[in-house]
Design an enzyme around this catalytic site. Structure first.
Site, PDB file in Angstrom:
ATOM      1  N   THR A  83      -1.355  -9.279  12.816  1.00  0.00           N
ATOM      2  CA  THR A  83      -0.351  -8.084  11.708  1.00  0.00           C
ATOM      3  C   THR A  83      -0.926  -7.858  10.405  1.00  0.00           C
ATOM      4  O   THR A  83      -1.587  -8.752   9.952  1.00  0.00           O
ATOM      5  CB  THR A  83       1.346  -8.622  12.002  1.00  0.00           C
ATOM      6  N   THR A  95       0.567  -0.898  -0.375  1.00  0.00           N
ATOM      7  CA  THR A  95       0.537  -0.001  -0.022  1.00  0.00           C
ATOM      8  C   THR A  95       0.868   1.337   0.138  1.00  0.00           C
ATOM      9  O   THR A  95       1.276   1.461  -1.133  1.00  0.00           O
ATOM     10  CB  THR A  95      -0.993  -0.451   0.969  1.00  0.00           C
ATOM     11  N   LYS A 110       3.529  -6.971   4.053  1.00  0.00           N
ATOM     12  CA  LYS A 110       2.884  -5.405   3.789  1.00  0.00           C
ATOM     13  C   LYS A 110       3.328  -5.217   4.807  1.00  0.00           C
ATOM     14  O   LYS A 110       3.013  -5.315   5.978  1.00  0.00           O
ATOM     15  CB  LYS A 110       2.069  -5.510   2.873  1.00  0.00           C
ATOM     16  N   SER A 163      -6.123   7.604   1.589  1.00  0.00           N
ATOM     17  CA  SER A 163      -5.003   6.035   2.012  1.00  0.00           C
ATOM     18  C   SER A 163      -5.512   5.678   3.121  1.00  0.00           C
ATOM     19  O   SER A 163      -6.849   5.645   3.801  1.00  0.00           O
ATOM     20  CB  SER A 163      -4.124   6.851   3.029  1.00  0.00           C
ATOM     21  N   ASN A 178      -0.656  10.622   5.672  1.00  0.00           N
ATOM     22  CA  ASN A 178      -2.431  10.135   6.292  1.00  0.00           C
ATOM     23  C   ASN A 178      -3.275  11.330   6.388  1.00  0.00           C
ATOM     24  O   ASN A 178      -4.510  11.307   6.948  1.00  0.00           O
ATOM     25  CB  ASN A 178      -2.470   9.989   7.415  1.00  0.00           C
ATOM     26  N   GLU A 183       5.010   3.914   7.342  1.00  0.00           N
ATOM     27  CA  GLU A 183       4.724   5.437   6.997  1.00  0.00           C
ATOM     28  C   GLU A 183       6.003   6.786   7.265  1.00  0.00           C
ATOM     29  O   GLU A 183       5.708   7.077   8.168  1.00  0.00           O
ATOM     30  CB  GLU A 183       3.272   5.680   6.646  1.00  0.00           C
TER      31      GLU A 183
END
Lengths: 406, 406
Positions: free
Chosen positions: B189, B152, B178, B406, B401, B275
């Site tokens: 997870t 992602t 991922k 997203s 974010n 991220e």
């Protein structure tokens, strides 16, 4: 019963004076030393951080409050005096001693608080040299300087008072607080100092303080980090002349109600002025089986970095709200849950009956662009409702906390 | 015993093939549909998120794994298929049915996973139309495409394999995962798919998976948000020909050790590629009274926004580390605690005997400028040690974010 918020702060109740000056701890000519003084001794109470690492001033204040009596609070910003070993404790004691000496009151009637960086020894000489001026400057108007002197990364001073009557006698409660970062209070909070001229016993004062903290400071979060120096102190000098409150009667309930209202307002100010924040996020949790459930659910949502960043971007990504509700640990029926977003600009329903509800992205963005926004979670499965407050997570939070000294 | 990491992934063990294609869910010509297939049926196991809001694919996979047998995993990115009501469940079932039909295997032997935005209905027609191509593309080399297709906001595909021997027979375990955002696993997870040619019973496979997840995925955090779709799946087809592992004997211990090593490596990759992250933060907790204490302490530190932003700024603000240790809820003696910061550039002690230790700010900044840094907390009060992994909190996390989708 009328509760009237008034401009003012810790000096609004009868018999309190205050001052704030620059003693060089913060640099840049910023005020960093504050004093609150009552003309006579006060019934007093405190609640403190649950962090296992406790600041030296907190330990000294706790000791001085064993007899539930105090007359003054000395506080500095720019240095937390925490993790500073034995010298730290001695320095906190010295701060009380210097104030006691300069104002001719008992050392154990002085409370002390510090906020700022952890692990750096205090410049106690600067403080000692500045205390005579600090005492000389004490005045009714000094609440403004004092509320500035406890700021760290706060962008506005937080000061307020509330006026009401008990048995016909006017009573005032005043408060000043600092917040901004490392804000996730748990049984205590950042720094908040409350004064009142109410006539109330030490036991009931403590009880009212704890009860009001639970629904105000303990329901906000800026960054999920519970500080080492959190402390809320209250001093009641009794000068309002109301019949002394010694039982949990109607008068106590009025006092408690006023204290709750005042603390909720100042807690919201702290959340809204969180480090780097652009808006206040309120999470209302409606119709859950217990108050505790409501609190856990609300805090889970306002503490989520993903919810916080979405709201910074005026992004109605309600999936992140459901995610935070889901990992809170509280059981619920997703098919009964209704989720809405609200501000002065409007109100939209986004989730109902276990399914997404279609809405206009533009309308949602418009609603979320306000500086106070609400998330309303109606669980339709109980009789309790609560409210928690947080703020968005922004570029400026990173900027403020990525730099060396803060 | 030699455990050798090798370039590869889910197709490295004998008998597994894989593929990944773009079916239009993510847009921008990015791959978004992945398939892993074994030539024969496999003993299989899964662990799942503890979030009370669960993605539809998770519910379907759990049902299909009741008999501990599977042969394929279909996964998409670009849409989590969560909070999508009854249609969501039907769509997840359809994904399994389409794969079963196109490859002539049983529907209940297909597992399904989805990752992406919550609350948006899946474009099931695109998936249906793409599955024949996906099946046609299955190959040994396909692990690369598959690992890209589940990304992602990940910036690198996460794929790895480990080779070792059981009773002289070469055994391989491969993995793809991922991570990136909404990463704070709890008994499950993000998405991680593991394949092996080991010959091992379903019961012991499940036991080994749970044990390895506990010390790998469950010890990382990117942002403290536990996802609704977290899932780790393992399939063992037995083709390596080792004597079947049916007891917790030496062979089981070797298999478990290999699985732990592999999962820890991939978990660290996920944390490092969180991220917006610029670095991996490792927190080693040494000499505590229990493993649980170590885990709580380590996680408290790596989850602190204030520690994360300090590390982004290469700022050795260890007071924030002590703050996070203090609010973790674990009891400890601050006078026994030693705190050090370490990377390839060096190692400095910053706190000892309840007092700060003087250090060079320049040296500390240099140490923290590496892309893998360690916080070492030695509590000197027990025989257990643990390790947790996180990443820094940066402007890019806010950027990623704060945007709409997203």
């Amino acid at each position: 019963m009328v509760f009237k918020f008034i401009k003012g702060g810790v000096t609004s109740p009868k018999g309190f004076i205050s001052s704030g000056i620059d003693c060089g701890l913060k640099g840049k000519n910023l005020k960093d030393l504050a004093l609150i003084m009552s003309t006579g001794s006060c019934n007093s109470a405190g609640v403190y951080t649950t962090n296992k690492v406790k600041g030296a001033p907190l330990l000294v204040t706790k000791k001085h409050l064993e007899n539930k009596t105090a007359q003054a609070i000395i506080a500095n910003s720019g240095n937390a005096n925490t993790c500073t070993g034995k010298v730290g404790i001695e320095d906190a004691e010295k701060m009380c001693r210097f104030v006691a000496k300069a104002s001719n009151i008992k050392e154990e009637n002085v409370l002390v608080a510090s906020t700022g960086i952890i692990g750096v020894k205090l410049n106690i000489d600067s403080i000692e040299n500045s205390i005579p001026v600090l005492v000389k400057n004490l005045s009714k108007d000094g609440y403004k300087d004092a509320s500035e002197a406890i700021m760290t990364t706060d962008t506005i001073p937080k000061t307020l008072a509330v006026e009401f009557k008990i048995q016909g006698k006017p009573v005032v409660i005043g408060v000043m607080a600092k917040g901004s970062g490392m804000i996730h209070p748990n049984m205590g909070t950042m720094l908040s100092f409350i004064t009142t001229d109410a006539n109330i016993s030490g036991e009931l004062l403590e009880k009212a303080l704890k009860e009001s903290v639970r629904v105000s400071y303990n329901r906000i979060s800026v960054d999920g980090d519970t500080s080492t120096n959190d402390m809320v102190l209250i001093m009641a000098n009794g000068l309002s002349d109301n019949p002394v409150i010694e039982e949990e009667d109607g008068d106590y309930k009025i006092f408690l109600e006023a204290l709750k209202k005042l603390n909720i307002e100042i807690a919201k100010m702290i959340a809204k002025d969180g480090e780097g924040a652009t808006k206040l996020i309120e999470c209302k949790v409606l119709n859950v089986p217990s108050e505790k459930d409501g609190e856990i659910l609300g805090k889970s949502v306002i503490c989520s970095n993903l919810v916080k960043t979405a709201f910074f971007g005026c992004n109605a990504n309600w999936g992140r709200i459901l995610d935070a509700v889901g990992y809170s640990g509280v059981d619920f029926d997703i098919n009964k849950l209704q989720v809405s977003l609200k501000s002065l600009k409007g109100n939209i329903l986004v989730f109902k009956n276990g399914e997404p509800v279609e809405f206009s992205v533009d309308e949602a963005e418009d609603i979320l662009s306000e500086d106070e926004v609400s998330i309303i979670l109606n669980f339709n499965s109980g009789n309790y409702s609560t409210c928690c407050w947080g703020c968005d997570l922004t570029y400026d939070y990173i900027k403020i906390n990525g730099s060396y000294m803060s």
